[in-house]
Design a protein around this motif. Structure first.
Motif, mmCIF file in Angstrom:
data_model
loop_
_atom_site.group_PDB
_atom_site.id
_atom_site.type_symbol
_atom_site.label_atom_id
_atom_site.label_comp_id
_atom_site.label_asym_id
_atom_site.label_seq_id
_atom_site.Cartn_x
_atom_site.Cartn_y
_atom_site.Cartn_z
ATOM 1 N N PRO A 283 -107.199 39.528 68.082
ATOM 2 C CA PRO A 283 -105.782 39.139 68.056
ATOM 3 C C PRO A 283 -105.525 37.722 68.557
ATOM 4 C CG PRO A 283 -106.211 40.577 69.915
ATOM 5 C CD PRO A 283 -107.492 40.535 69.118
ATOM 6 N N LEU A 284 -106.539 37.077 69.148
ATOM 7 C CA LEU A 284 -106.378 35.730 69.695
ATOM 8 C C LEU A 284 -105.215 35.654 70.687
ATOM 9 C CD1 LEU A 284 -107.043 33.460 66.558
ATOM 10 C CD2 LEU A 284 -108.631 34.141 68.382
ATOM 11 N N PHE A 285 -105.359 36.451 71.750
ATOM 12 C CA PHE A 285 -104.397 36.355 72.857
ATOM 13 C C PHE A 285 -104.547 35.007 73.551
ATOM 14 C CE2 PHE A 285 -104.992 41.151 73.137
ATOM 15 C CZ PHE A 285 -103.791 41.439 72.519
ATOM 16 N N ALA A 286 -103.486 34.568 74.221
ATOM 17 C CA ALA A 286 -103.506 33.290 74.917
ATOM 18 C C ALA A 286 -104.536 33.296 76.045
ATOM 19 C CB ALA A 286 -102.120 32.973 75.474
ATOM 20 N N ASP A 287 -104.480 34.296 76.929
ATOM 21 C CA ASP A 287 -105.400 34.366 78.074
ATOM 22 C C ASP A 287 -105.460 35.812 78.558
ATOM 23 O OD1 ASP A 287 -107.007 33.952 80.242
ATOM 24 O OD2 ASP A 287 -105.608 32.648 81.333
ATOM 25 N N PRO A 288 -106.172 36.668 77.841
ATOM 26 C CA PRO A 288 -106.125 38.094 78.196
ATOM 27 C C PRO A 288 -106.725 38.404 79.568
ATOM 28 C CG PRO A 288 -107.795 37.679 76.526
ATOM 29 C CD PRO A 288 -107.009 36.420 76.660
ATOM 30 N N ASP A 292 -102.189 37.297 79.883
ATOM 31 C CA ASP A 292 -101.193 36.642 79.047
ATOM 32 C C ASP A 292 -101.489 37.044 77.607
ATOM 33 O OD1 ASP A 292 -99.520 35.064 77.573
ATOM 34 O OD2 ASP A 292 -100.097 33.172 78.526
ATOM 35 N N PHE A 293 -100.646 37.931 77.073
ATOM 36 C CA PHE A 293 -100.893 38.520 75.766
ATOM 37 C C PHE A 293 -100.015 37.916 74.672
ATOM 38 C CE2 PHE A 293 -102.187 41.683 78.925
ATOM 39 C CZ PHE A 293 -103.498 41.901 78.524
ATOM 40 N N HIS A 294 -99.450 36.720 74.908
ATOM 41 C CA HIS A 294 -98.805 36.001 73.815
ATOM 42 C C HIS A 294 -99.876 35.635 72.775
ATOM 43 C CE1 HIS A 294 -95.779 35.449 77.018
ATOM 44 N NE2 HIS A 294 -94.899 35.337 76.016
ATOM 45 N N LEU A 295 -99.461 35.545 71.565
ATOM 46 C CA LEU A 295 -100.387 35.247 70.472
ATOM 47 C C LEU A 295 -100.492 33.738 70.278
ATOM 48 C CD1 LEU A 295 -99.112 37.932 67.931
ATOM 49 C CD2 LEU A 295 -101.017 38.134 69.545
ATOM 50 N N LYS A 296 -101.717 33.264 70.142
ATOM 51 C CA LYS A 296 -101.902 31.839 69.887
ATOM 52 C C LYS A 296 -101.254 31.452 68.558
ATOM 53 C CE LYS A 296 -106.221 31.251 72.483
ATOM 54 N NZ LYS A 296 -107.650 30.848 72.392
ATOM 55 N N SER A 297 -100.687 30.212 68.545
ATOM 56 C CA SER A 297 -100.016 29.761 67.318
ATOM 57 C C SER A 297 -100.047 28.244 67.242
ATOM 58 C CB SER A 297 -98.569 30.249 67.276
ATOM 59 O OG SER A 297 -97.883 29.656 66.188
ATOM 60 N N ARG A 301 -96.217 28.546 70.868
ATOM 61 C CA ARG A 301 -96.373 29.769 71.683
ATOM 62 C C ARG A 301 -95.644 29.565 73.009
ATOM 63 N NH1 ARG A 301 -99.944 30.324 75.768
ATOM 64 N NH2 ARG A 301 -101.354 28.723 74.891
ATOM 65 N N TRP A 302 -94.908 30.589 73.423
ATOM 66 C CA TRP A 302 -94.185 30.531 74.702
ATOM 67 C C TRP A 302 -95.184 30.729 75.838
ATOM 68 C CZ3 TRP A 302 -89.629 28.838 76.158
ATOM 69 C CH2 TRP A 302 -89.129 29.190 77.422
ATOM 70 N N ASN A 303 -95.145 29.817 76.843
ATOM 71 C CA ASN A 303 -96.092 29.929 77.961
ATOM 72 C C ASN A 303 -95.410 30.302 79.267
ATOM 73 O OD1 ASN A 303 -94.792 27.625 78.804
ATOM 74 N ND2 ASN A 303 -96.667 26.400 79.066
#
Length: 1000
Positions: A283-288, A292-297, A301-303
């Motif tokens: 899923p390419l999470f930001a930093d699991p 941090d489970f936002h999706l990379k884009s 992406r909201w940080n």
């Protein structure tokens, strides 16, 4: 009728107390005090400093708002408070370091809930509650030892129409969300769940229509456990990755558009197969690793503070169900997978042809409104759309923070506007597919308004709590006067030492909760606490309390005295009707001298991991008896009396090395035995328990029974042992001892018992040794699957009076009848019939140097051994001196012997010619028994005799053949002595005269 009056009074009180109002002046720009919002601040600057107190004084529809970032060491219960909202103030994130129990139609939002009490209870629980919501909370058991305690995150047990959304749930043993118990219409969406058992579904009692939508499930033992079409109606738009199992079960009514990837044991298991629309990709999470489970884009992406650009884009962006709403995402026309799908913080789509509009700028006029004014929300700066799409505006009005769904235009009519109200308007711009972020404006209506005088209410109903809080660090005494005291919430004694709460007496001082079902007293992390001399309409709950005492308390409602992780506490002399005592993981407790009747659970429950308790001299009627459960070891259960209980004493689930001694269990019912040993499935061994000197009679089922209540596992085996010694088991409806289920698991040593007149077999089973028992007249036979053992007999035990529950053995030498020793006309064959190697030291003389059979063997109430019918022999009676002077004591001595020993020897003397007699106990001296008769005046004639008793009850009297022994006290120089002296003087004088005359 009296009960009805009492209930009506309580209802009246709960309504009438809000007649206490005060006027509040609110300036237009002051949003601190809002109607319908109760402010909680730990520093005391709000309406309350305790959350539960604020809940207790709230009314339906009100909001309890925590307005700080503090930690609250409280367990929160909304169970009796429906239709409340408990939330954090915007910008605050308080922590509840306790558990939360949900109420119907309640809303919980914005809290961190993180209990620290070590027990198995869920972090958040709801039992048969409806219409509740929990959102935007962090729920974790990270402070619980999950190797010991099986904690779940949110436990939905029954109820319906439930929403669990936008939460972060982590670090639990069981399900992050566990739905069971017939729960219906449960929506689980937009949650992040990691390091738990995942989402667990149980079909018990008809659980159905659970929807699992847009969640991120990461590093759990299961992503979803128990999925089947009967329970799960929808499973879609989820990211289920890096768990042990992805989805475990047979499926759902509607399943698809999930990313199920990298689950170590299986992505799908239990019959389910991937849906055609499911994907299985990273899923390419930001930093699991930092959760941090936002999706990379590559589009944004909201940080947490702003939008950033990544070098790659997650395949989960725009991968959700095309039919799902995506209008709250910042761009695109299709929902993202995972917890941020259809939210303002969903990662942006690089391929999007549409972007959400920017929010407008707004205001409310008039700026300082009164209750005669209508309100208008004005667009000051219009919203803009990147693609130039035409925009419409969505108006949402909130009155005192409560959403008003019927008000959806730019204006609010004055008829809705009242003094002191706070009105808030949110405006969203909409381009036909996407919404902007909301623009917000607020005003307060001019004028005073009334709200409860919380300070006065606290003074009236929370004064006990205030007194405890005001104690100095070294503690103190709080005396509660005679009378009835109303409370609205549990009285807390947390982090305290040396605190005594004392009433005027358990029939004089009564504490009554206005809302039922709450504990009256609660204590955590405290020591040297004493609660005594009270009548309370609720329970007492302790956690991590030591060196403390609960004494002389009366409870007459369905409640309990409970605790976890307590040490060296005493619970004594309490009267519990419908109530019970239950503790977990506690040690060195003393539970004694309590009277417990009609409790709805086990009267005394050592529920898990309790050790070194003394449970003694309690009297229990019509309850589930005494329960020793789950690794509760080295406890002494002694000298308790259980009458007509639903089972007597339970040793269950690995409870070992316990002593069950001297208990009286009469009339056990509900099909339970008098004493039960339950190893669950045969592998949870109950080791080396000793069952000794108990009386078990007239029960419906077996006297003592070994069971595997959950069904015996095929591989069950063991070398455990149970010692069943010196019990009387009589007149029960089943077997005396039923040991059938113990084969190959638990070996019984059955010795020195009387097992008679039971309706089943005397001893039933084969993994046992029977030694020196009296097994007599059991209706189906004395033995089954075993045979008569060494020293066993089968004879009438000759009890004193079984119908009256007197099972002492008849004896011609002496039987204890409860108040004195009495003589029978016959001797029980069970006297001196036990194992010659068993100790008999506690039996009274004469004891035959051998233990009696039955419950009184080797006790001070053992019947005496017959055989000595001869009285003691008394000889060589003498006195010193022979001539007794005035006021001179006289020592009387005699030789006294007997074959069974001398129990007592006395001199009985009279100085009034036998009209009355005085006794002096003789003691054993070097040359026999002796004692002194005191001195008397001259002329006194003393008569005396010697009486001796042996240990068989025989008596001998030596009274000089009826003439008694006698002497008369003389003066120091009697007349006979004077005459003798005069004659001597004359003789001497004559002798001297003759000698002188002869010389001449």
């Amino acid at each position: 009728m009296m009960f009805l009056v009492f209930v009506i009074c309580l209802i009246s009180i709960s309504i009438m107390y809000f007649d206490v109002f005060r006027e509040t002046n609110a300036n237009s720009g002051d949003f601190d005090v809002i109607k319908g919002i109760i402010r909680v601040r730990k520093d005391g600057s709000g309406d309350f400093s305790r959350i539960q107190e604020a809940i207790a004084f709230s009314q339906e529809g009100e909001i309890i708002e925590i307005q700080d970032n503090e930690e609250y060491l409280e367990d929160i219960s909304l169970s009796a408070y429906p239709n409340r909202t408990l939330r954090a103030k915007e910008g605050c994130r308080p922590t509840i370091k306790g558990r939360l129990t949900m109420g119907s139609w309640c809303v919980i939002e914005g809290l961190k809930i993180m209990p620290i009490d070590q027990n198995d209870s869920p972090v958040v629980s709801a039992h048969s509650k409806v219409g509740w919501v929990i959102r935007n909370c962090e729920i974790t058991a990270e402070k619980i030892d999950l190797k010991k305690y099986d904690v779940s995150g949110i436990n939905v047990n029954g109820g319906e129409n439930i929403t669990i959304e936008f939460n972060v749930i982590h670090d639990t043993f069981y399900g992050g969300v566990w739905v069971e118990g017939g729960a219906k219409n449960v929506l689980i969406k937009n949650n992040i769940i990691y390091k738990t058992q995942g989402i667990r579904l149980s079909g018990s009692y008809g659980t159905e229509n659970v929807k699992i939508i847009s969640n991120t499930l990461y590093k759990n033992s299961y992503g979803i456990l128990g999925a089947n079409p009967t329970i799960a109606s929808v499973i879609k738009n989820n990211i289920i990755v890096n768990n042990s199992y992805g989805i475990y079960g047979s499926g759902a009514d509607e399943i698809g558009y999930n990313n199920v990837w990298g689950n170590t044991k299986a992505n799908y298991e239990g019959g389910i197969t991937p849906a055609p629309t499911d994907i299985s990709v990273n899923p390419l999470f930001a930093d699991p690793e930092n959760f941090d489970f936002h999706l990379k884009s590559e589009a944004g992406r909201w940080n947490g503070t702003g939008w950033i650009i990544d070098e790659e884009t997650s395949p989960c962006i725009d991968a959700g169900d095309p039919a799902s709403d995506s209008s709250y995402e910042p761009n695109g026309n299709r929902i993202n997978l995972g917890a941020y799908g259809n939210t303002y913080y969903a990662s942006k789509s690089p391929d999007a042809t549409n972007t959400a509009p920017s929010p407008p700028e707004i205001s409310i006029t008039p700026e300082f409104p009164t209750e005669n004014d209508s309100l208008t929300c004005n667009i000051i700066v219009p919203a803009s759309d990147p693609e130039g799409d035409s925009l419409t505006y969505i108006f949402r009005w909130y009155r005192n923070t409560v959403f008003q769904p019927s008000l959806n235009e730019s204006e609010v009519d004055f008829s809705y506007v009242f003094k002191g109200d706070v009105w808030r308007c949110e405006v969203l711009a909409y381009d036909g597919s996407l919404y902007s972020l909301p623009a917000v404006a607020e005003v307060r209506i001019e004028g005073n308004f009334s709200r409860p005088d919380y300070e006065k209410l606290r003074e009236e109903y929370c004064w006990i709590q205030a007194a405890i809080d005001a104690l100095p660090p070294e503690g103190g005494l709080i005396e509660l006067p005679e009378g009835e005291h109303l409370i609205y919430t549990t009285i807390r004694i947390d982090n305290k030492v040396n605190v005594t709460i004392r009433g005027a007496g358990k029939n004089k001082t009564r504490i009554v909760p206005v809302t039922g079902g709450i504990s009256i007293f609660g204590a955590k992390y405290s020591s040297n606490i004493v609660i005594e001399n009270l009548w309370i309409d609720g329970g007492i709950s302790w956690f991590n309390v030591s060196n403390s005492k609960i004494s002389n308390i009366k409870i007459t409602v369905r409640a309990g005295i409970s605790g976890t992780s307590c040490y060296n506490c005493t619970i004594e002399r309490n009267y519990l009707d419908q109530a019970h005592i239950i503790f977990f993981c506690s040690s060195w407790l003393v539970v004694k001298d309590n009277l417990i009747t009609s409790s709805y659970w086990h009267a005394i429950d050592l529920n898990s991991g309790n050790h070194h308790w003394l449970v003694t001299n309690n009297t229990i009627y019509n309850a589930l008896g005494i329960h020793v459960y789950s690794g509760s070891n080295y406890n002494n259960i002694t000298y308790n009396k259980l009458y007509n209980c639903h089972g007597g004493i339970f040793l269950v689930f690995s409870s070992s090395y316990n002593l069950v001694k001297g208990n009286i269990i009469i009339g056990a019912n509900w099909g339970y035995p008098g004493i039960i040993i339950d190893s669950i499935d045969g592998t949870d061994h109950c080791r080396n328990n000793t069952i000794i000197n108990n009386l078990i009679c007239f029960g419906e089922s077996d006297g003592i029974k070994y069971v595997t209540s959950h069904g015996r596992r095929e591989d069950a085996s063991g070398d455990c042992c149970t010692f069943i010694e010196s019990n009387t088991i009589y007149g029960n409806g089943g077997d005396g001892i039923n040991w059938k289920a113990a084969y190959g698991i638990n070996h019984a040593i059955i010795k020195n018992n009387i097992i008679a007149n039971n309706s089943g077999y005397g001893i039933n089973g084969d993994n046992l040794n029977s030694l020196y028992n009296n097994v007599y007249q059991n209706q189906l036979g004395n033995y089954n699957n075993c045979s008569r053992g060494e020293g066993d007999i089968s004879v009438d035990p000759l009890f004193a009076n079984p119908a009256d529950h007197d099972f002492h053995l008849r004896s011609t030498a002496g039987r204890w009848n409860g108040t004195a020793w009495v003589i029978d006309q016959a001797d029980s064959p069970c006297i001196d019939a036990g194992d010659p190697a068993s100790s008999f030291d506690n039996e009274p003389e004469p004891n035959g140097d051998r233990i009696n059979l039955g419950a009184y063997g080797n006790t001070k109430e053992a019947s005496k051994s017959p055989g000595d019918i001869n009285p003691p022999i008394i000889s060589d009676v003498g006195q010193s001196p022979e001539i007794v002077l005035e006021n001179q004591p006289v020592t009387v001595y005699a030789a006294i012997t007997d074959e069974s020993g001398i129990a007592e020897a006395i001199i009985s003397y009279s100085v009034d010619n036998g009209a009355s007699w005085q006794n002096v106990t003789m003691s054993l001296a070097e040359n026999g028994y002796e004692a002194q008769i005191p001195g008397f005046p001259k002329g006194t004639t003393v008569y005396y005799k010697i009486i001796a008793y042996d240990y068989s009850g025989n008596v001998a009297v030596e009274d000089n053949a009826g003439s008694y022994y006698t002497y008369t006290v003389v003066s120091e120089f009697p007349s006979e002595w004077l005459l003798l002296l005069a004659l001597t003087a004359v003789i001497v004088a004559v002798f001297k005269f003759r000698k002188k005359f002869q010389k001449r």
